[in-house]
Design a protein around this motif. Structure first.
Motif, PDB file in Angstrom:
ATOM      1  N   MET A   1      40.112  32.865   2.866  1.00  0.00           N
ATOM      2  CA  MET A   1      41.596  32.283   2.426  1.00  0.00           C
ATOM      3  C   MET A   1      42.504  32.310   2.537  1.00  0.00           C
ATOM      4  O   MET A   1      42.844  31.241   2.017  1.00  0.00           O
ATOM      5  CB  MET A   1      41.259  32.529   4.735  1.00  0.00           C
ATOM      6  CG  MET A   1      42.384  33.393   5.286  1.00  0.00           C
ATOM      7  SD  MET A   1      42.236  33.760   6.581  1.00  0.00           S
ATOM      8  CE  MET A   1      42.774  32.238   7.274  1.00  0.00           C
ATOM      9  N   GLY A   2      43.666  33.274   2.223  1.00  0.00           N
ATOM     10  CA  GLY A   2      45.284  32.871   1.874  1.00  0.00           C
ATOM     11  C   GLY A   2      45.588  32.682   2.800  1.00  0.00           C
ATOM     12  O   GLY A   2      46.933  32.530   2.097  1.00  0.00           O
ATOM     13  N   GLY A   3      46.104  32.228   3.774  1.00  0.00           N
ATOM     14  CA  GLY A   3      46.555  32.398   5.124  1.00  0.00           C
ATOM     15  C   GLY A   3      46.528  33.183   6.346  1.00  0.00           C
ATOM     16  O   GLY A   3      45.960  34.410   5.474  1.00  0.00           O
ATOM     17  N   TYR A   4      47.438  32.788   6.527  1.00  0.00           N
ATOM     18  CA  TYR A   4      47.517  34.227   7.537  1.00  0.00           C
ATOM     19  C   TYR A   4      49.139  33.511   8.107  1.00  0.00           C
ATOM     20  O   TYR A   4      49.584  33.103   8.144  1.00  0.00           O
ATOM     21  CB  TYR A   4      46.193  33.622   9.241  1.00  0.00           C
ATOM     22  CG  TYR A   4      46.912  32.744   9.964  1.00  0.00           C
ATOM     23  CD1 TYR A   4      47.553  32.657  10.796  1.00  0.00           C
ATOM     24  CD2 TYR A   4      46.768  31.621   9.391  1.00  0.00           C
ATOM     25  CE1 TYR A   4      47.739  31.227  11.733  1.00  0.00           C
ATOM     26  CE2 TYR A   4      46.380  30.648  10.339  1.00  0.00           C
ATOM     27  CZ  TYR A   4      47.435  29.623  11.216  1.00  0.00           C
ATOM     28  OH  TYR A   4      47.721  29.193  11.976  1.00  0.00           O
TER      29      TYR A   4
ATOM     30  N   GLY B   1      51.934  42.827   1.319  1.00  0.00           N
ATOM     31  CA  GLY B   1      50.793  41.792   0.161  1.00  0.00           C
ATOM     32  C   GLY B   1      51.601  41.883  -1.115  1.00  0.00           C
ATOM     33  O   GLY B   1      50.778  40.533  -1.825  1.00  0.00           O
TER      34      GLY B   1
ATOM     35  N   PRO C   1      45.180  36.865   1.982  1.00  0.00           N
ATOM     36  CA  PRO C   1      45.414  36.155   3.255  1.00  0.00           C
ATOM     37  C   PRO C   1      45.144  37.297   5.009  1.00  0.00           C
ATOM     38  O   PRO C   1      44.767  38.406   4.817  1.00  0.00           O
ATOM     39  CB  PRO C   1      47.302  37.209   3.360  1.00  0.00           C
ATOM     40  CG  PRO C   1      47.197  38.476   2.408  1.00  0.00           C
ATOM     41  CD  PRO C   1      46.643  37.847   1.306  1.00  0.00           C
TER      42      PRO C   1
ATOM     43  N   ILE D   1      46.843  38.984   7.720  1.00  0.00           N
ATOM     44  CA  ILE D   1      48.075  39.860   8.432  1.00  0.00           C
ATOM     45  C   ILE D   1      47.528  40.496   9.887  1.00  0.00           C
ATOM     46  O   ILE D   1      46.662  41.272   9.475  1.00  0.00           O
ATOM     47  CB  ILE D   1      48.569  40.173   7.129  1.00  0.00           C
ATOM     48  CG1 ILE D   1      48.793  40.386   6.136  1.00  0.00           C
ATOM     49  CG2 ILE D   1      50.014  40.795   8.691  1.00  0.00           C
ATOM     50  CD1 ILE D   1      49.345  38.897   5.856  1.00  0.00           C
TER      51      ILE D   1
ATOM     52  N   ASP E   1      41.861  44.193   2.201  1.00  0.00           N
ATOM     53  CA  ASP E   1      42.572  43.421   3.155  1.00  0.00           C
ATOM     54  C   ASP E   1      43.349  44.533   3.625  1.00  0.00           C
ATOM     55  O   ASP E   1      44.391  43.772   3.670  1.00  0.00           O
ATOM     56  CB  ASP E   1      43.204  42.150   2.146  1.00  0.00           C
ATOM     57  CG  ASP E   1      43.387  41.396   2.725  1.00  0.00           C
ATOM     58  OD1 ASP E   1      42.713  40.840   3.831  1.00  0.00           O
ATOM     59  OD2 ASP E   1      44.492  40.462   2.861  1.00  0.00           O
TER      60      ASP E   1
END
Length: 124
Positions: A1-4, A26, A42, A44, A69
């Motif tokens: 995962m690239g963050g949230y 994004g 991410p 979201i 995504d």
């Protein structure tokens, strides 16, 4: 995962003379350094924006997730925005809920993008 980014709640906002009332995207095309993972996407979710009014705006919103995504549970409620554009919204790869939003938000010919139930929204 690239963050949230999740569980965001914003209400009681008045806007005047802005180009874009709300923007989620994004697709920035920039990264902090050469070591980033381009496959890390991410998360979201659960962003609620309600009780917003605005005058003299160009565009109501750009709501742009990422292919593969989808940004989910984006909830807009009780928003009245006076915009000058004939295309007030630009939406892609996003789903959520809307109620009492003017101009009407993000519909395609095939399906309504904003169709999930209110219970999916973030509440304080």
């Amino acid at each position: 995962m690239g963050g949230y980014v999740r569980n965001i709640y914003m209400s009681n906002v008045t806007l005047a003379g802005v180009d874009v009332a709300i923007r989620f995207t994004g697709e920035f095309g920039e990264h902090p350094d050469k070591f980033y993972d381009p496959k890390a996407l991410p998360l979201i979710e659960k962003v609620t924006i309600k009780d917003v009014t605005g005058e003299n705006m160009k565009v109501a919103g750009f709501l742009e997730g990422i292919e593969g995504d989808i940004f989910v549970d984006i909830c807009l409620s009780n928003r009245t925005l006076a915009v000058t554009s004939v295309s007030p919204w630009n939406c892609s790869y996003i789903q959520g809920y809307s109620n009492l939003v003017s101009p009407q938000i993000c519909e395609t010919r095939k399906r309504k993008i904003f169709a999930v139930h209110y219970s999916s929204c973030y509440h304080l």
